[in-house]
Design a protein around this motif. Structure first.
Motif, PDB file in Angstrom:
ATOM      1  N   ARG A  77       0.849  -1.200   0.000  1.00  0.00           N
ATOM      2  CA  ARG A  77       0.000   0.000   0.000  1.00  0.00           C
ATOM      3  C   ARG A  77       0.877   1.239   0.000  1.00  0.00           C
ATOM      4  O   ARG A  77       1.920   1.277   0.673  1.00  0.00           O
ATOM      5  N   ASP A 138      -6.319   0.703  10.436  1.00  0.00           N
ATOM      6  CA  ASP A 138      -7.053   1.054   9.226  1.00  0.00           C
ATOM      7  C   ASP A 138      -8.221   0.080   9.043  1.00  0.00           C
ATOM      8  O   ASP A 138      -7.999  -1.107   8.780  1.00  0.00           O
ATOM      9  N   GLU A 140     -10.272  -0.449   6.657  1.00  0.00           N
ATOM     10  CA  GLU A 140     -10.284  -1.106   5.348  1.00  0.00           C
ATOM     11  C   GLU A 140      -9.284  -2.253   5.308  1.00  0.00           C
ATOM     12  O   GLU A 140      -9.582  -3.354   4.809  1.00  0.00           O
ATOM     13  N   LEU A 141      -8.076  -2.018   5.839  1.00  0.00           N
ATOM     14  CA  LEU A 141      -7.076  -3.083   5.883  1.00  0.00           C
ATOM     15  C   LEU A 141      -7.529  -4.219   6.786  1.00  0.00           C
ATOM     16  O   LEU A 141      -7.293  -5.396   6.484  1.00  0.00           O
ATOM     17  N   ARG A 143     -10.621  -5.213   7.441  1.00  0.00           N
ATOM     18  CA  ARG A 143     -11.643  -6.021   6.750  1.00  0.00           C
ATOM     19  C   ARG A 143     -11.019  -6.898   5.675  1.00  0.00           C
ATOM     20  O   ARG A 143     -11.383  -8.073   5.517  1.00  0.00           O
ATOM     21  N   ALA A 144     -10.090  -6.321   4.914  1.00  0.00           N
ATOM     22  CA  ALA A 144      -9.441  -7.096   3.851  1.00  0.00           C
ATOM     23  C   ALA A 144      -8.641  -8.256   4.431  1.00  0.00           C
ATOM     24  O   ALA A 144      -8.663  -9.379   3.909  1.00  0.00           O
TER      25      ALA A 144
END
Length: 390
Positions: A77, A138, A140-141, A143-144
């Motif tokens: 990222r 984070d 988003e991180l 969840r991923a």
């Protein structure tokens, strides 16, 4: 547990063999974990850093799988300026830290900084999903990573939040491991650990291994290997690397016994990360590619430039005074390696010292880096002594 991909089974075993042959992996349990966890399930598109900048690989790139199982950090990222903000740690360092964690069957483990989820998978393989909690700042991180872990057959507790606060509801923990860089140990961690629990955490340019005592204090030594992690972030922080501030008008100047190239020395660089925390450094090269100057600055506006033996400084403290003092202490202590440094955490205060040395002790969190306790030599050594004759 769901079946893991089989296409990389041979590569996983080869990586585990390499890690064992170099001594990074010592136990059969971690050998089997590295041979079982499919790293490619946690990194799709990524980049590998080179001297010419990052080289990006897509999922379709034929080099992808072999690169995944090389001993490299995989940059996953980037921010808007192209600066990496998340990665999958190089396997050797992952193995060294996991071995230092000294986990036993049934241990409850807290991981700070989930990232891709690969390290959480290794922990889950070793002690079981139900014993692993991992926190990522984070959302988003987080969840991923949770999706990747589930697809690979691992279901630890994945949380989005500030890892500096730990997760008291899941404690107490027997082990805690962090995979981002800190300038000190968050006090909340110690409150969530069992007596005798172990914390493995990157601090400065190294990794410290602490044992937590019954009275809530902790102490331990640094591992011998260098370790450079992306710094910890808080909620809402984007991780963008600060840019150097403009040249201040009110600089003081004085001769300095330190040369810019001295700061490239790994031992000095490690100490300065402890003695002058949160300092950003930029090296300036001449036409021949040699280091001609160095700029250093801190978030509160302290600023310094070292060029041709002249220290120029401004702001609330004199950064190069702390740098020079630290280097004098480093030389007086015999240029100690990382493993000679010890960290103690007691009542919210944290000190770093050099074992078996009469040199100073630095308190982490003091931005000026002034040493405490045992004093320095009364007289400043000559230039050759300060720079080690390099």
């Amino acid at each position: 547990m769901n079946p893991v991909p089989t296409a990389s089974a041979g590569l996983r075993r080869e990586l585990a063999d390499r890690l064992r042959s170099t001594g990074a992996v010592k136990s059969d349990q971690w050998y089997e974990a590295f041979a079982a966890v499919p790293r490619e399930a946690f990194v799709r598109a990524f980049a590998v850093g080179t001297q010419h900048g990052p080289v990006h690989l897509t999922p379709e790139d034929p080099r992808r799988l072999s690169t995944v199982y090389s001993d490299d950090s995989l940059l996953t990222r980037f921010d808007a300026a192209g600066v990496p903000t998340s990665s999958s740690t190089l396997p050797t360092l992952m193995a060294l830290m996991l071995e230092a964690l000294d986990v036993a069957d049934g241990n409850r483990v807290l991981e700070v900084a989930t990232g891709t989820g690969c390290n959480a998978a290794l922990l889950s393989h070793r002690v079981g999903d139900g014993n692993v909690t991992t926190i990522e700042v984070d959302p988003e991180l987080a969840r991923a990573a949770e999706r990747r872990l589930a697809r690979a057959g691992y279901r630890p507790t994945v949380l989005a939040g500030d890892g500096r606060a730990g997760h008291p509801d899941g404690g107490p923990y027997d082990r805690l491991i962090a995979t981002c860089g800190f300038t000190g140990i968050p006090p909340a961690w110690l409150e969530q650990m069992t007596p005798g629990g172990i914390i493995v955490c990157p601090v400065g340019g190294g990794v410290v291994r602490l044992v937590v005592q019954k009275d809530g204090t902790a102490a331990g030594a640094f591992l011998p290997d260098a370790a450079f992690f992306m710094p910890v972030r808080g909620i809402g922080e984007n991780g963008t690397t600060p840019v150097p501030p403009p040249l201040p008008d009110n600089c003081s100047s004085r001769p300095c016994y330190v040369e810019p190239a001295d700061l490239l020395d790994d031992g000095i660089h490690f100490l300065l990360n402890l003695a002058v925390p949160r300092a950003m450094t930029r090296f300036i090269h001449d036409a021949a590619g040699e280091v001609a100057a160095v700029n250093m600055w801190q978030p509160d506006g302290a600023w310094a430039e070292l060029r041709h033996g002249i220290a120029r400084q401004a702001g609330p403290r004199r950064i190069l005074d702390a740098v020079e003092t630290a280097i004098i202490a480093y030389e007086a202590a015999g240029r100690p390696r990382r493993e000679r440094y010890r960290l103690r955490v007691d009542a919210g205060r944290q000190w770093v010292s050099v074992a078996d040395s009469d040199g100073p002790t630095w308190e982490l969190g003091r931005p000026h880096g002034r040493p405490l306790g045992r004093g320095l030599p009364a007289e400043r050594p000559a230039a050759a002594a300060v720079t080690g004759g390099r």
